[in-house]
Design an enzyme around this catalytic site. Structure first.
Site, short mmCIF file in Angstrom:
data_model
loop_
_atom_site.label_atom_id
_atom_site.label_comp_id
_atom_site.label_asym_id
_atom_site.label_seq_id
_atom_site.Cartn_x
_atom_site.Cartn_y
_atom_site.Cartn_z
N TYR A 16 27.43 -6.88 -22.48
CA TYR A 16 26.32 -6.94 -21.51
C TYR A 16 25.12 -7.69 -22.09
CZ TYR A 16 28.86 -3.69 -18.56
OH TYR A 16 29.81 -3.11 -17.75
N SER A 17 25.37 -8.62 -22.98
CA SER A 17 24.30 -9.31 -23.70
C SER A 17 23.46 -10.20 -22.80
CB SER A 17 24.91 -10.15 -24.83
OG SER A 17 23.95 -11.02 -25.37
N ASN A 18 22.14 -9.94 -22.76
CA ASN A 18 21.21 -10.84 -22.08
C ASN A 18 21.21 -12.21 -22.74
OD1 ASN A 18 20.32 -8.79 -20.31
ND2 ASN A 18 18.82 -8.08 -21.81
N HIS A 19 21.35 -12.21 -24.06
CA HIS A 19 21.32 -13.47 -24.79
C HIS A 19 22.51 -14.36 -24.42
CE1 HIS A 19 21.07 -16.37 -28.02
NE2 HIS A 19 22.23 -15.98 -28.49
N LEU A 20 23.69 -13.78 -24.29
CA LEU A 20 24.85 -14.57 -23.87
C LEU A 20 24.61 -15.20 -22.50
CD1 LEU A 20 28.03 -12.51 -24.90
CD2 LEU A 20 27.15 -14.58 -25.96
#
Length: 313
Positions: free
Chosen positions: A66-70
């Site tokens: 659930y990475s915002n960065h990805l």
């Protein structure tokens, strides 16, 4: 290469909240969530200088499911026509249907490769990283660390501090990898202080922040401290009390159109509210809370909060 049309400086919005005003404290929201619709909050500040350094190469990076960065890296690739590669923690996820966050990454053109947790834990080792890139056919990729925090990102986040010079006594931000706090503190001036609210437990973040400032500036910059009480069990953990707090904050300040992102922003706002009630801020203090992200998915009605009263632009 730069992302077009960022909204900078991001709006600084006063909020009237009796939990602060009765203590003589003024609360401002630094709406970094309004910088760019696809690269929300601190992601734009971190990615912009790294995109320039990448010089058109494939962007490879790391993150959880659930990475915002990805998602931000994938969006940047789509906007600039750059190939992107995401190494996702958890080999057990391979072959399963993609969750909404990873599905967004894939829709934006990111190639996803799932990595077992042991390998992922050692991803900073040169031999491990080289092996992952070779297997993905991306030996020449520009590698962004997990969370996007490196020297370029920290220098990019220093602009956040400069935008707050003379506007607040304390600037607070939620911390994952520490890059935003490292830059924020460096950009502040005078007697301004930066407060970091870690969303991970473990007590290791101070060392990481000092290392990031060393890499970015050659040594410590600014005045900052951490309050590690508000992780709510660790990354991606919430509880009914935090959810109720976030819903109440949204209702109190509905006219600002602010949706409270739960994993970072809610914990930071909860921390500030608690600290105000504890008397941690002297009467007359102005506190700026940096809104580093928005809920995912975005509100269906398109609310952005752009009509909020603005202190500075």
């Amino acid at each position: 290469m730069t992302i077009p049309h960022p909204r900078l400086p991001s709006p600084l919005v006063p909020v009237d909240d009796d939990r602060f005003t009765r203590r003589g404290v003024r609360l401002l929201l630094k709406r970094d969530d309004l910088i760019h619709p696809d690269l929300v909050g601190n992601k734009w500040r971190k990615l912009a200088p790294n995109l320039a350094a990448a010089a058109g190469r494939t962007l490879a990076t790391f993150g959880g499911a659930y990475s915002n960065h990805l998602r931000a890296t994938a969006a940047a690739g789509r906007l600039l026509g750059l190939p992107t590669l995401g190494f996702v923690r958890g080999q057990e996820l391979a072959g399963r249907p993609l969750n909404p966050s990873l599905a967004r990454c894939a829709a934006d053109g990111m190639r996803l490769r799932f990595v077992d947790r042991t390998t992922y834990r050692h991803k900073r080792r040169p031999e491990v990283l080289d092996g992952l890139l070779a297997e993905a056919g991306a030996r020449d990729a520009y590698v962004l660390p997990e969370g996007g925090s490196n020297a370029h990102a920290v220098r990019g986040c220093a602009a956040l501090g400069r935008e707050l010079r003379g506007r607040a006594d304390v600037a607070a931000v939620a911390c994952g990898t520490g890059g935003t706090l490292a830059g924020l503190a460096a950009g502040l001036g005078g007697r301004q202080r930066a407060l970091g609210v870690p969303i991970l437990k473990g007590g290791f973040l101070g060392e990481e922040i000092r290392a990031l400032q060393e890499a970015a500036f050659g040594g410590p910059r600014g005045t900052w401290w951490l309050d590690e009480r508000f992780h709510f069990g660790g990354y991606a953990r919430t509880d009914p009390e935090l959810d109720a707090f976030a819903e109440d904050f949204e209702a109190r300040h509905a006219r600002h159109g602010l949706g409270i992102e739960r994993l970072y922003v809610a914990k930071m706002l909860y921390a500030l509210t608690t600290l105000a009630q504890e008397g941690a801020f002297a009467p007359g203090t102005t506190v700026a809370a940096v809104v580093t992200g928005a809920p995912f998915p975005a509100p269906a009605d398109g609310t952005t909060g752009a009509d909020a009263q603005v202190v500075s632009r």
